[in-house]
Enzyme design. Sequence first.
Site, PDB file in Angstrom:
ATOM      1  CE1 TYR A 158      -8.599   4.032  -0.371  1.00 16.61           C
ATOM      2  CE2 TYR A 158      -8.378   2.977   1.770  1.00 16.61           C
ATOM      3  CZ  TYR A 158      -7.879   3.245   0.515  1.00 16.61           C
ATOM      4  OH  TYR A 158      -6.668   2.730   0.132  1.00 16.61           O
ATOM      5  CE  LYS A 165      -4.286   0.222   0.062  1.00 12.71           C
ATOM      6  NZ  LYS A 165      -3.279  -0.432  -0.797  1.00 12.71           N
TER       7      LYS A 165
HETATM    8  P1  NAP Z   1      -2.290   2.687 -10.190  1.00 12.86           P
HETATM    9  O1  NAP Z   1      -1.305   3.488 -10.927  1.00 12.86           O
HETATM   10  O2  NAP Z   1      -3.617   2.460 -10.836  1.00 12.86           O
HETATM   11  O3  NAP Z   1      -1.623   1.299  -9.770  1.00 12.86           O
HETATM   12  C1  NAP Z   1      -2.370   0.199  -9.268  1.00 12.86           C
HETATM   13  C2  NAP Z   1      -1.754  -1.025  -9.868  1.00 12.86           C
HETATM   14  O4  NAP Z   1      -2.335  -2.247  -9.341  1.00 12.86           O
HETATM   15  C3  NAP Z   1      -1.953  -1.067 -11.369  1.00 12.86           C
HETATM   16  O5  NAP Z   1      -0.726  -1.309 -12.006  1.00 12.86           O
HETATM   17  C4  NAP Z   1      -2.908  -2.226 -11.507  1.00 12.86           C
HETATM   18  O6  NAP Z   1      -2.911  -2.858 -12.753  1.00 12.86           O
HETATM   19  C5  NAP Z   1      -2.384  -3.131 -10.426  1.00 12.86           C
HETATM   20  N1  NAP Z   1      -3.240  -4.306 -10.275  1.00 12.86           N
HETATM   21  C6  NAP Z   1      -4.555  -4.345  -9.926  1.00 12.86           C
HETATM   22  N2  NAP Z   1      -4.986  -5.619  -9.970  1.00 12.86           N
HETATM   23  C7  NAP Z   1      -3.917  -6.381 -10.334  1.00 12.86           C
HETATM   24  C8  NAP Z   1      -3.713  -7.780 -10.559  1.00 12.86           C
HETATM   25  N3  NAP Z   1      -4.701  -8.679 -10.406  1.00 12.86           N
HETATM   26  N4  NAP Z   1      -2.467  -8.215 -10.924  1.00 12.86           N
HETATM   27  C9  NAP Z   1      -1.464  -7.343 -11.092  1.00 12.86           C
HETATM   28  N5  NAP Z   1      -1.601  -6.009 -10.920  1.00 12.86           N
HETATM   29  C10 NAP Z   1      -2.798  -5.544 -10.541  1.00 12.86           C
HETATM   30  O7  NAP Z   1      -2.626   3.344  -8.773  1.00 12.86           O
HETATM   31  P2  NAP Z   1      -1.742   3.799  -7.507  1.00 12.86           P
HETATM   32  O8  NAP Z   1      -2.605   4.801  -6.830  1.00 12.86           O
HETATM   33  O9  NAP Z   1      -0.363   4.151  -7.912  1.00 12.86           O
HETATM   34  O10 NAP Z   1      -1.763   2.484  -6.607  1.00 12.86           O
HETATM   35  C11 NAP Z   1      -0.577   1.827  -6.125  1.00 12.86           C
HETATM   36  C12 NAP Z   1      -0.753   1.484  -4.662  1.00 12.86           C
HETATM   37  O11 NAP Z   1      -0.742   2.697  -3.908  1.00 12.86           O
HETATM   38  C13 NAP Z   1      -2.066   0.776  -4.315  1.00 12.86           C
HETATM   39  O12 NAP Z   1      -1.812  -0.203  -3.333  1.00 12.86           O
HETATM   40  C14 NAP Z   1      -2.906   1.901  -3.726  1.00 12.86           C
HETATM   41  O13 NAP Z   1      -3.909   1.440  -2.863  1.00 12.86           O
HETATM   42  C15 NAP Z   1      -1.811   2.648  -2.983  1.00 12.86           C
HETATM   43  N6  NAP Z   1      -2.154   4.015  -2.558  1.00 12.86           N
HETATM   44  C16 NAP Z   1      -2.644   4.902  -3.466  1.00 12.86           C
HETATM   45  C17 NAP Z   1      -2.965   6.193  -3.044  1.00 12.86           C
HETATM   46  C18 NAP Z   1      -3.539   7.187  -4.026  1.00 12.86           C
HETATM   47  O14 NAP Z   1      -4.138   8.182  -3.593  1.00 12.86           O
HETATM   48  N7  NAP Z   1      -3.362   7.010  -5.319  1.00 12.86           N
HETATM   49  C19 NAP Z   1      -2.770   6.573  -1.709  1.00 12.86           C
HETATM   50  C20 NAP Z   1      -2.244   5.653  -0.817  1.00 12.86           C
HETATM   51  C21 NAP Z   1      -1.952   4.366  -1.253  1.00 12.86           C
HETATM   52  P3  NAP Z   1      -4.256  -2.587 -13.673  1.00 12.86           P
HETATM   53  O15 NAP Z   1      -4.119  -1.180 -14.200  1.00 12.86           O
HETATM   54  O16 NAP Z   1      -4.178  -3.659 -14.696  1.00 12.86           O
HETATM   55  O17 NAP Z   1      -5.472  -2.771 -12.800  1.00 12.86           O
END
Ligand code: NAP
Length: 274
Positions: A158, A165
């Site tokens: 991570y 975070k």
């Molecule tokens: P996800 O579906 O890939 O979503 C991440 C989003 O961030 C995507 O829409 C991505 O767009 C966007 N992003 C990245 N760079 C960007 C930029 N410069 N401008 C605008 N948008 C941008 O993944 P997710 O897991 O649902 O992530 C959402 C949040 O949840 C994140 O903060 C992540 O750290 C958090 N989270 C995830 C998990 C997990 O296990 N999945 C657990 C805890 C927390 P692009 O596709 O264009 O990059």
Amino acid sequence: MSKPLMEGKKGLIMGLANDKSIAWGIAQALNEHGAQLAISYQNEALEKRVKPLAAQLDKEPLLLQCDVSDSASMEACFNELAAKWGKIDFLVHAIAFSDKNQLRGRTIDTTRDNFAMTMNISCFSFLEACKYASPIINEGGAVVTLTYMGSERVLPNYNIMGVAKAALEAAVRYAAMDMGEQGVRVNAISAGPVKTLAASGIGDFRKMLHWNALNSALERNVTPEEVGMAALGLLSDCGTCITGEVLHVDCGYHIQGMLRMKNIEQNVEVLTEG
Ligand code: NAP
């Protein structure tokens, strides 16, 4: 269903990439409870993925382009939101990014450029979104961002995202004080691992999912829909005096003090393969 919790409320969701996104789980929960959504996408390629999802919502959403690494793009997005809607009631920030080549190996080998980019997109963008939301969010409104337990404890691979975070969670507390003066709440959800596009960049993520399911209190992983229901609680009047909080929505993985030996012994092959 009893009275919809978000009837008459409008807000922006940032970070919807596809139907596996945590943001989609949140969008569905808010939609089911009557909210009107605006959804931002990073670029034209993403607009194509977001449009079919937008079509599934009950009320036609406002789609806005926003690359959060660019302040001009962020300002233009919120200006357009203000011009079209005037005021909003909630903001969801579900955005993080780091070079996937550095989400493996040693954290101390993170480059200066990737450190800056990771913090910029994963933490600063949250503060900047709060800044632009501040003049247009109604009293009683709320903000939610997404974090992960890698901020509190060291988890393999991570890496620098854990550092970002930790900064994000501190930013939530500071933003909660700032926006509390206008009657707006700011919270984070610390979600358990979910198989999404962003998560697939983390080394050995499949093993992490398996490990969490074996060792969480509920012996399973969380779904995006369940994260969505928790966000609904924080964004609606169910959460009127909760602010500055980091709520763990992870099937109780964060309370675990020792591994479940019975599950580890039965799964040694899966956990050690590759
Ligand atoms: P996800 O579906 O890939 O979503 C991440 C989003 O961030 C995507 O829409 C991505 O767009 C966007 N992003 C990245 N760079 C960007 C930029 N410069 N401008 C605008 N948008 C941008 O993944 P997710 O897991 O649902 O992530 C959402 C949040 O949840 C994140 O903060 C992540 O750290 C958090 N989270 C995830 C998990 C997990 O296990 N999945 C657990 C805890 C927390 P692009 O596709 O264009 O990059």
